[in-house]
Design a protein around this motif. Sequence first.
Motif, PDB file in Angstrom:
ATOM      1  N   THR A 142      33.099 -41.754 -34.484  1.00 60.90           N
ATOM      2  CA  THR A 142      32.409 -41.173 -33.331  1.00 60.90           C
ATOM      3  C   THR A 142      31.339 -40.182 -33.758  1.00 60.90           C
ATOM      4  O   THR A 142      30.534 -39.780 -32.959  1.00 60.90           O
ATOM      5  CB  THR A 142      33.381 -40.436 -32.398  1.00 60.90           C
ATOM      6  OG1 THR A 142      34.098 -39.500 -33.188  1.00 60.90           O
ATOM      7  CG2 THR A 142      34.326 -41.394 -31.726  1.00 60.90           C
ATOM      8  N   ASN A 165      27.951 -31.043 -33.528  1.00 62.03           N
ATOM      9  CA  ASN A 165      27.032 -31.931 -32.819  1.00 62.03           C
ATOM     10  C   ASN A 165      25.601 -31.404 -32.991  1.00 62.03           C
ATOM     11  O   ASN A 165      25.344 -30.219 -32.848  1.00 62.03           O
ATOM     12  CB  ASN A 165      27.463 -31.940 -31.342  1.00 62.03           C
ATOM     13  CG  ASN A 165      26.560 -32.746 -30.452  1.00 62.03           C
ATOM     14  OD1 ASN A 165      25.343 -32.573 -30.452  1.00 62.03           O
ATOM     15  ND2 ASN A 165      27.144 -33.634 -29.685  1.00 62.03           N
ATOM     16  N   ASP A 222      22.817 -31.820 -31.185  1.00 63.07           N
ATOM     17  CA  ASP A 222      22.153 -31.298 -29.993  1.00 63.07           C
ATOM     18  C   ASP A 222      22.667 -29.909 -29.630  1.00 63.07           C
ATOM     19  O   ASP A 222      21.891 -29.016 -29.320  1.00 63.07           O
ATOM     20  CB  ASP A 222      22.382 -32.238 -28.805  1.00 63.07           C
ATOM     21  CG  ASP A 222      21.674 -33.567 -29.005  1.00 63.07           C
ATOM     22  OD1 ASP A 222      20.572 -33.549 -29.566  1.00 63.07           O
ATOM     23  OD2 ASP A 222      22.238 -34.593 -28.621  1.00 63.07           O
ATOM     24  N   ARG A 241      15.026 -28.066 -22.481  1.00 60.16           N
ATOM     25  CA  ARG A 241      16.313 -28.727 -22.723  1.00 60.16           C
ATOM     26  C   ARG A 241      16.900 -29.273 -21.428  1.00 60.16           C
ATOM     27  O   ARG A 241      17.731 -30.170 -21.452  1.00 60.16           O
ATOM     28  CB  ARG A 241      17.280 -27.800 -23.455  1.00 60.16           C
ATOM     29  CG  ARG A 241      17.732 -26.608 -22.703  1.00 60.16           C
ATOM     30  CD  ARG A 241      18.786 -25.817 -23.463  1.00 60.16           C
ATOM     31  NE  ARG A 241      18.226 -25.015 -24.540  1.00 60.16           N
ATOM     32  CZ  ARG A 241      18.779 -23.875 -24.944  1.00 60.16           C
ATOM     33  NH1 ARG A 241      19.876 -23.424 -24.375  1.00 60.16           N
ATOM     34  NH2 ARG A 241      18.253 -23.189 -25.931  1.00 60.16           N
ATOM     35  N   TYR A 280      13.684 -37.395 -25.822  1.00 59.33           N
ATOM     36  CA  TYR A 280      14.776 -36.893 -26.661  1.00 59.33           C
ATOM     37  C   TYR A 280      14.599 -37.273 -28.129  1.00 59.33           C
ATOM     38  O   TYR A 280      14.834 -36.455 -29.027  1.00 59.33           O
ATOM     39  CB  TYR A 280      16.105 -37.455 -26.143  1.00 59.33           C
ATOM     40  CG  TYR A 280      17.276 -37.207 -27.052  1.00 59.33           C
ATOM     41  CD1 TYR A 280      17.965 -36.002 -27.016  1.00 59.33           C
ATOM     42  CD2 TYR A 280      17.670 -38.169 -27.987  1.00 59.33           C
ATOM     43  CE1 TYR A 280      19.011 -35.768 -27.873  1.00 59.33           C
ATOM     44  CE2 TYR A 280      18.724 -37.942 -28.840  1.00 59.33           C
ATOM     45  CZ  TYR A 280      19.384 -36.738 -28.779  1.00 59.33           C
ATOM     46  OH  TYR A 280      20.425 -36.503 -29.633  1.00 59.33           O
ATOM     47  N   ARG A 322      12.897 -35.081 -30.664  1.00 57.89           N
ATOM     48  CA  ARG A 322      13.477 -33.761 -30.911  1.00 57.89           C
ATOM     49  C   ARG A 322      14.180 -33.714 -32.266  1.00 57.89           C
ATOM     50  O   ARG A 322      13.884 -32.889 -33.106  1.00 57.89           O
ATOM     51  CB  ARG A 322      14.453 -33.377 -29.803  1.00 57.89           C
ATOM     52  CG  ARG A 322      15.210 -32.101 -30.145  1.00 57.89           C
ATOM     53  CD  ARG A 322      15.694 -31.372 -28.934  1.00 57.89           C
ATOM     54  NE  ARG A 322      17.130 -31.520 -28.764  1.00 57.89           N
ATOM     55  CZ  ARG A 322      17.789 -31.034 -27.727  1.00 57.89           C
ATOM     56  NH1 ARG A 322      17.153 -30.411 -26.770  1.00 57.89           N
ATOM     57  NH2 ARG A 322      19.077 -31.199 -27.638  1.00 57.89           N
ATOM     58  N   THR A 350      22.921 -40.585 -32.991  1.00 57.27           N
ATOM     59  CA  THR A 350      24.246 -40.668 -33.601  1.00 57.27           C
ATOM     60  C   THR A 350      25.239 -41.033 -32.495  1.00 57.27           C
ATOM     61  O   THR A 350      24.902 -40.957 -31.319  1.00 57.27           O
ATOM     62  CB  THR A 350      24.681 -39.316 -34.206  1.00 57.27           C
ATOM     63  OG1 THR A 350      24.934 -38.413 -33.123  1.00 57.27           O
ATOM     64  CG2 THR A 350      23.634 -38.729 -35.106  1.00 57.27           C
ATOM     65  N   PRO A 351      26.448 -41.418 -32.892  1.00 59.36           N
ATOM     66  CA  PRO A 351      27.428 -41.738 -31.851  1.00 59.36           C
ATOM     67  C   PRO A 351      27.766 -40.553 -30.937  1.00 59.36           C
ATOM     68  O   PRO A 351      28.431 -40.752 -29.931  1.00 59.36           O
ATOM     69  CB  PRO A 351      28.644 -42.193 -32.661  1.00 59.36           C
ATOM     70  CG  PRO A 351      28.068 -42.722 -33.923  1.00 59.36           C
ATOM     71  CD  PRO A 351      26.900 -41.832 -34.219  1.00 59.36           C
ATOM     72  N   THR A 352      27.316 -39.333 -31.256  1.00 56.71           N
ATOM     73  CA  THR A 352      27.575 -38.230 -30.313  1.00 56.71           C
ATOM     74  C   THR A 352      26.386 -37.959 -29.405  1.00 56.71           C
ATOM     75  O   THR A 352      26.470 -37.101 -28.537  1.00 56.71           O
ATOM     76  CB  THR A 352      27.910 -36.915 -31.045  1.00 56.71           C
ATOM     77  OG1 THR A 352      26.916 -36.673 -32.021  1.00 56.71           O
ATOM     78  CG2 THR A 352      29.263 -36.933 -31.667  1.00 56.71           C
ATOM     79  N   THR A 353      25.300 -38.692 -29.593  1.00 52.69           N
ATOM     80  CA  THR A 353      24.135 -38.484 -28.730  1.00 52.69           C
ATOM     81  C   THR A 353      24.490 -38.763 -27.274  1.00 52.69           C
ATOM     82  O   THR A 353      25.105 -39.777 -26.967  1.00 52.69           O
ATOM     83  CB  THR A 353      23.002 -39.447 -29.161  1.00 52.69           C
ATOM     84  OG1 THR A 353      22.662 -39.157 -30.500  1.00 52.69           O
ATOM     85  CG2 THR A 353      21.770 -39.271 -28.285  1.00 52.69           C
ATOM     86  N   GLY A 354      24.113 -37.853 -26.389  1.00 52.19           N
ATOM     87  CA  GLY A 354      24.263 -38.110 -24.963  1.00 52.19           C
ATOM     88  C   GLY A 354      25.692 -38.078 -24.451  1.00 52.19           C
ATOM     89  O   GLY A 354      25.948 -38.511 -23.337  1.00 52.19           O
ATOM     90  N   TRP A 386      26.565 -36.600 -20.845  1.00 52.12           N
ATOM     91  CA  TRP A 386      25.365 -36.423 -20.028  1.00 52.12           C
ATOM     92  C   TRP A 386      25.604 -36.923 -18.611  1.00 52.12           C
ATOM     93  O   TRP A 386      25.069 -36.380 -17.654  1.00 52.12           O
ATOM     94  CB  TRP A 386      24.164 -37.181 -20.636  1.00 52.12           C
ATOM     95  CG  TRP A 386      23.535 -36.465 -21.765  1.00 52.12           C
ATOM     96  CD1 TRP A 386      24.017 -35.358 -22.418  1.00 52.12           C
ATOM     97  CD2 TRP A 386      22.280 -36.785 -22.392  1.00 52.12           C
ATOM     98  NE1 TRP A 386      23.148 -34.988 -23.406  1.00 52.12           N
ATOM     99  CE2 TRP A 386      22.091 -35.841 -23.416  1.00 52.12           C
ATOM    100  CE3 TRP A 386      21.323 -37.780 -22.193  1.00 52.12           C
ATOM    101  CZ2 TRP A 386      20.958 -35.870 -24.240  1.00 52.12           C
ATOM    102  CZ3 TRP A 386      20.209 -37.794 -23.003  1.00 52.12           C
ATOM    103  CH2 TRP A 386      20.022 -36.847 -24.021  1.00 52.12           C
ATOM    104  N   GLY A 392      24.577 -22.067 -19.693  1.00 48.82           N
ATOM    105  CA  GLY A 392      24.791 -22.234 -21.129  1.00 48.82           C
ATOM    106  C   GLY A 392      23.937 -21.268 -21.930  1.00 48.82           C
ATOM    107  O   GLY A 392      24.404 -20.654 -22.896  1.00 48.82           O
TER     108      GLY A 392
END
Lengths: 324, 346
Positions: free
Chosen positions: A44, A203, A205, B67, B262, B265, B270-274, B277, B313
């Motif tokens: 992942t 992560n 981002d 962002r 995006y 940037r 990667t598999p963690t993108t988004g 969301w 945030g």
Amino acid sequence: MYSFTLSLNKIAAACLLASAGQAIAAQPAAAQPVTLGVAIPTATHGFTGGIVWWANQAKKELEAANPNLKVIVKTAGSTPEQANQVQDLLVVNKMNALVILPLESASLTQPVAQVKNKGVYVTVVDRGLTSPNAQNAYVAGDNTAFGRLPAEYLAKKLNGKGNIVVLRGMPSTIDNERVNAFNAEIAKHPGIKVLDAKYGNWNRDDAFKVTQDYLTRFKQIDAVWAADDDMAIGALKAIEQAKRTDIKEVFGGAGAKFAVKKVIDGDRLIQANVSYSPKFIYDAIKMTANARLKGETLPAKTIIPSVLITRANASQFYYPNSPY
Amino acid sequence: MQPTPTTDGGGALPGTPVKAAGPALARPLSRFKGAGPIVALVLLCIAGALLNPGFATFDNLMNVLTRTAFIGIIAVGMTFVIASGGIDLSVGSMAALIAGVMIVAMNALALGASPPSALAIVVIGIGLALAFGAVAGLAHGFLVTHGRIEAFIVTLGTLGIFRAVLTWLSDGGAITLDFNLSETYGPVYYQSVLGVPIPVWIFALVAIAGVVILNRTPFGQHVQAIGSNEQVARYASIRVDRVKTLTYLLLGVCVAIATILYVPRLGSATPTTGILWELEAIAAVVVGGTSLKGGSGRIMGTVVGAILLSVIGNILNLTSIISVYLNAAVQGVVIITVAYLQRGRR
């Protein structure tokens, strides 16, 4: 803590040597077929991607070298899924050895213990189980050194004086272990101040956003401990965008190939790293398979040391074919 | 042709004549409710400025808006889908896969035998992303309308499919954009026009287009009529299936636009993108005053909702009063509070 870890490493190394010695002495005639199940997390993010890649690498090499050996790799996205897989490996595939990187310590202890009670040899990797009785052997990376080595390095680089911001991983025991070791070492240098530590969740981002906000908040930052190479990318981009020149070092961690490459190339901000390679799954599978093929056991605990990577030794930690 | 809102009342369609029952009361009240997120945003900004002087600076404002652009653009598209009574859980995975496919294709072009100029490759990549988003949206719409499968299930399925394909494409690691292409493409995220970063401009344009389409076109009226009561909309001879499919297509294009902004940037997928969301976008839509059950859509509310979520945030990062373990709790409290201030009909 320092000496403890060191001595642990020494013991582990000694055990490894001892078992290697035995291996040479042992007669290969006693070879018995081994079906080795490997239960690991689904890819992942970069690090688990590396785990999956190295596990398959081990399968390929070991099966080619040993006709008596079958390696079955299963990846799971959740704890219940992994528990089911372990059961299926036993019932369907009749495995007699298991290498598992548990997704979660507490919930997998029972399922693994049951498998072990049925005579399966169990090697647990990285995240430990809550009861050591559920395992025969434990192989892990050195999380204390993962936190301590960057602290030592940064303290030296900043000559014992400066401001550091920290990006943490995800709230977990591994993260706590690393951050505590980092803070303990930094505490020895009263001139160094840790301005804040927020979660970047391993992560890119999130790390980008948190670093942007650090840069808004603090006018003078001397170094960023990003605590992971994925997060280091996000931090680098935020620094680049803000055109800040006060930062002298972004220290990631875990020896991702792009980061090691930057160390080799002499990057301005990434000049060092600490090894915590997903390759330990490869080592664990190989050690377990080789030992079981000879009917031997592994030392109860093996710590794969975390080493400071600098330009001098970086090429030894560069695996260009791995996805991580 | 003008659809009549049905019995559940209160939720007057923006831009349409308010129906007979109790308009005099409903109108000012709903106006007041629409102000909920703005009031909350202003209060949060005051709190932020008091907690850290860095908060009220122009650079920080631009950071937050930039962002927000990704989630905000997706949330504008999501407003249409939700206003028509649908949902899309796959947008985060879709963005990740579009990013991955785009990067793989652009790298392949750059490393090909006779590569076009870097600029041409970036333009091709952008075109590909838009096409991909539109096709994916169309597929969702088709499965929901003609396939008669719940939108929740269709998009839950594609959520898994999109992310799995990306993970497979990337070997579980990262897909990284060719260095020269990054140089050419980077300005799309990092460049400013008149002092305002490009993503913020695009976000504003998408929001304006959203307001116009939802409130000033027959299509927008139909979307809300369907969300209000699909059966009645059918009787009013609205082409329900077509309108619904178009909302998913629109959202797919919005996801593609967000992804186009995006990718430069970090120059990687990667598999963690988004991840998550979809929930952020849905939260922005609902916090902004659009009912999750469909019917009335508020694009400007969605925009304010998205900014609100980013500001929370940002403030949490700029202060260290609260334990970092509790960040998500603070966010949750604000989301629920604003949703409470703004609750409409059920």
